[in-house]
Design a protein around this motif. Structure first.
Motif, PDB file in Angstrom:
ATOM      1  N   GLN A  39       0.867  -1.177   0.000  1.00  0.00           N
ATOM      2  CA  GLN A  39       0.000   0.000   0.000  1.00  0.00           C
ATOM      3  C   GLN A  39       0.904   1.228   0.000  1.00  0.00           C
ATOM      4  O   GLN A  39       1.958   1.228   0.654  1.00  0.00           O
ATOM      5  CB  GLN A  39      -0.869   0.017   1.252  1.00  0.00           C
ATOM      6  CG  GLN A  39      -1.869  -1.113   1.332  1.00  0.00           C
ATOM      7  CD  GLN A  39      -2.972  -0.979   0.331  1.00  0.00           C
ATOM      8  OE1 GLN A  39      -3.096  -1.815  -0.550  1.00  0.00           O
ATOM      9  NE2 GLN A  39      -3.758   0.048   0.409  1.00  0.00           N
ATOM     10  N   PHE A  40       0.482   2.277  -0.697  1.00  0.00           N
ATOM     11  CA  PHE A  40       1.262   3.507  -0.792  1.00  0.00           C
ATOM     12  C   PHE A  40       0.360   4.712  -0.542  1.00  0.00           C
ATOM     13  O   PHE A  40      -0.823   4.679  -0.861  1.00  0.00           O
ATOM     14  CB  PHE A  40       1.890   3.647  -2.191  1.00  0.00           C
ATOM     15  CG  PHE A  40       2.843   2.541  -2.528  1.00  0.00           C
ATOM     16  CD1 PHE A  40       4.178   2.643  -2.197  1.00  0.00           C
ATOM     17  CD2 PHE A  40       2.391   1.390  -3.149  1.00  0.00           C
ATOM     18  CE1 PHE A  40       5.057   1.611  -2.498  1.00  0.00           C
ATOM     19  CE2 PHE A  40       3.262   0.355  -3.457  1.00  0.00           C
ATOM     20  CZ  PHE A  40       4.602   0.469  -3.130  1.00  0.00           C
ATOM     21  N   VAL A  41       0.961   5.766  -0.015  1.00  0.00           N
ATOM     22  CA  VAL A  41       0.237   7.018   0.153  1.00  0.00           C
ATOM     23  C   VAL A  41      -0.182   7.503  -1.226  1.00  0.00           C
ATOM     24  O   VAL A  41       0.608   7.468  -2.174  1.00  0.00           O
ATOM     25  CB  VAL A  41       1.141   8.068   0.844  1.00  0.00           C
ATOM     26  CG1 VAL A  41       0.456   9.423   0.901  1.00  0.00           C
ATOM     27  CG2 VAL A  41       1.521   7.598   2.230  1.00  0.00           C
ATOM     28  N   SER A  42      -1.413   7.949  -1.352  1.00  0.00           N
ATOM     29  CA  SER A  42      -1.925   8.407  -2.636  1.00  0.00           C
ATOM     30  C   SER A  42      -1.402   9.813  -2.927  1.00  0.00           C
ATOM     31  O   SER A  42      -2.098  10.815  -2.735  1.00  0.00           O
ATOM     32  CB  SER A  42      -3.456   8.380  -2.629  1.00  0.00           C
ATOM     33  OG  SER A  42      -3.946   8.605  -3.924  1.00  0.00           O
ATOM     34  N   SER A  43      -0.153   9.856  -3.387  1.00  0.00           N
ATOM     35  CA  SER A  43       0.527  11.116  -3.690  1.00  0.00           C
ATOM     36  C   SER A  43       1.544  10.851  -4.791  1.00  0.00           C
ATOM     37  O   SER A  43       1.889   9.698  -5.051  1.00  0.00           O
ATOM     38  CB  SER A  43       1.248  11.646  -2.448  1.00  0.00           C
ATOM     39  OG  SER A  43       2.340  10.812  -2.135  1.00  0.00           O
ATOM     40  N   PRO A  44       2.043  11.900  -5.443  1.00  0.00           N
ATOM     41  CA  PRO A  44       3.094  11.681  -6.443  1.00  0.00           C
ATOM     42  C   PRO A  44       4.310  10.948  -5.865  1.00  0.00           C
ATOM     43  O   PRO A  44       4.907  10.110  -6.523  1.00  0.00           O
ATOM     44  CB  PRO A  44       3.458  13.103  -6.895  1.00  0.00           C
ATOM     45  CG  PRO A  44       2.200  13.884  -6.686  1.00  0.00           C
ATOM     46  CD  PRO A  44       1.596  13.308  -5.419  1.00  0.00           C
ATOM     47  N   ARG A  45       4.631  11.241  -4.622  1.00  0.00           N
ATOM     48  CA  ARG A  45       5.760  10.555  -3.974  1.00  0.00           C
ATOM     49  C   ARG A  45       5.467   9.060  -3.822  1.00  0.00           C
ATOM     50  O   ARG A  45       6.340   8.223  -4.029  1.00  0.00           O
ATOM     51  CB  ARG A  45       6.025  11.192  -2.618  1.00  0.00           C
ATOM     52  CG  ARG A  45       7.236  10.679  -1.933  1.00  0.00           C
ATOM     53  CD  ARG A  45       7.459  11.430  -0.649  1.00  0.00           C
ATOM     54  NE  ARG A  45       8.717  11.046  -0.052  1.00  0.00           N
ATOM     55  CZ  ARG A  45       9.193  11.599   1.026  1.00  0.00           C
ATOM     56  NH1 ARG A  45       8.543  12.566   1.628  1.00  0.00           N
ATOM     57  NH2 ARG A  45      10.337  11.186   1.523  1.00  0.00           N
ATOM     58  N   GLY A  46       4.226   8.718  -3.462  1.00  0.00           N
ATOM     59  CA  GLY A  46       3.831   7.310  -3.353  1.00  0.00           C
ATOM     60  C   GLY A  46       3.915   6.607  -4.700  1.00  0.00           C
ATOM     61  O   GLY A  46       4.345   5.455  -4.784  1.00  0.00           O
ATOM     62  N   ALA A  47       3.521   7.296  -5.772  1.00  0.00           N
ATOM     63  CA  ALA A  47       3.595   6.712  -7.115  1.00  0.00           C
ATOM     64  C   ALA A  47       5.047   6.456  -7.519  1.00  0.00           C
ATOM     65  O   ALA A  47       5.364   5.412  -8.098  1.00  0.00           O
ATOM     66  CB  ALA A  47       2.905   7.626  -8.126  1.00  0.00           C
ATOM     67  N   ARG A  48       5.935   7.399  -7.211  1.00  0.00           N
ATOM     68  CA  ARG A  48       7.363   7.206  -7.519  1.00  0.00           C
ATOM     69  C   ARG A  48       7.927   6.022  -6.740  1.00  0.00           C
ATOM     70  O   ARG A  48       8.681   5.212  -7.275  1.00  0.00           O
ATOM     71  CB  ARG A  48       8.167   8.471  -7.193  1.00  0.00           C
ATOM     72  CG  ARG A  48       8.008   9.575  -8.204  1.00  0.00           C
ATOM     73  CD  ARG A  48       9.006  10.702  -7.970  1.00  0.00           C
ATOM     74  NE  ARG A  48       8.984  11.246  -6.621  1.00  0.00           N
ATOM     75  CZ  ARG A  48       8.205  12.239  -6.214  1.00  0.00           C
ATOM     76  NH1 ARG A  48       7.354  12.798  -7.054  1.00  0.00           N
ATOM     77  NH2 ARG A  48       8.271  12.686  -4.966  1.00  0.00           N
ATOM     78  N   LEU A  49       7.568   5.920  -5.473  1.00  0.00           N
ATOM     79  CA  LEU A  49       8.052   4.815  -4.657  1.00  0.00           C
ATOM     80  C   LEU A  49       7.528   3.476  -5.181  1.00  0.00           C
ATOM     81  O   LEU A  49       8.272   2.489  -5.220  1.00  0.00           O
ATOM     82  CB  LEU A  49       7.647   5.005  -3.197  1.00  0.00           C
ATOM     83  CG  LEU A  49       8.100   3.915  -2.238  1.00  0.00           C
ATOM     84  CD1 LEU A  49       9.620   3.746  -2.267  1.00  0.00           C
ATOM     85  CD2 LEU A  49       7.613   4.222  -0.831  1.00  0.00           C
TER      86      LEU A  49
END
Length: 172
Positions: A39-49
């Motif tokens: 699971q990732f934070v729904s943010s551009p940073r989460g998408a990059r990760l």
């Protein structure tokens, strides 16, 4: 080459609940296939990760970061995760990534789940406009994937998935 290191605070959110997306069997449902889910934070940073960790997982499965397979998976993960963040974001809800390797079929299935069930991707790839700054992501997914689509999630949201072909692994 699509590599990178994570910094403190870049680690994905771990979920105790199993991934809720329904999956289509790739080759053989009787055997367990190598998979990865986070699971990732729904943010551009989460998408990059999500993209970085997909490359790392492909490397663990025997596909170097600069390989066609790894770069293709990274591109598709990046596009689907960016769409989940931009179009499928619901405040306070994360997005999920799941990768399934079916080496026998020569495929990696990529699933990105978000909490927005009202916003569904088009059933066909959108036409591209030369002047536009966006709207080409699903065209790339359509070209790179053997097949792709979306399906509703059991409780809330949707899962957008794509199956991309890969060459045989260099690791036995």
């Amino acid at each position: 080459m699509l590599t990178g290191t994570t910094t403190q605070g870049d680690e994905p959110r771990r979920s105790a609940a199993p991934h809720a997306a329904q999956t289509v069997a790739l080759a053989d449902t009787a055997r367990e296939l190598p998979s990865f889910a986070e699971q990732f934070v729904s943010s551009p940073r989460g998408a990059r990760l999500a993209r970085r960790l997909a490359v790392r997982r492909m490397e663990e499965w025997g596909h170097a970061p600069a390989s066609d397979a790894s770069c293709t998976v990274a591109l598709v993960v990046g596009e689907l995760a960016a769409n989940a963040v931009q179009h499928g974001r619901v405040p306070g809800r994360d997005f999920g990534l799941r990768l399934v390797l079916d080496a026998a079929a020569g495929l990696v299935r990529i699933e990105v789940a978000d909490a927005a069930s009202a916003v569904r991707p088009p059933t066909a790839p959108p036409s591209s406009y030369p002047e536009g700054e966006s709207g080409r992501g699903l065209l790339l997914v359509d070209v790179l994937a053997v097949r792709w689509g979306s399906e509703p999630r059991r409780l809330v949201g949707k899962t957008v998935w794509a199956e991309v072909p890969i060459e045989p692994s260099t690791v036995v």
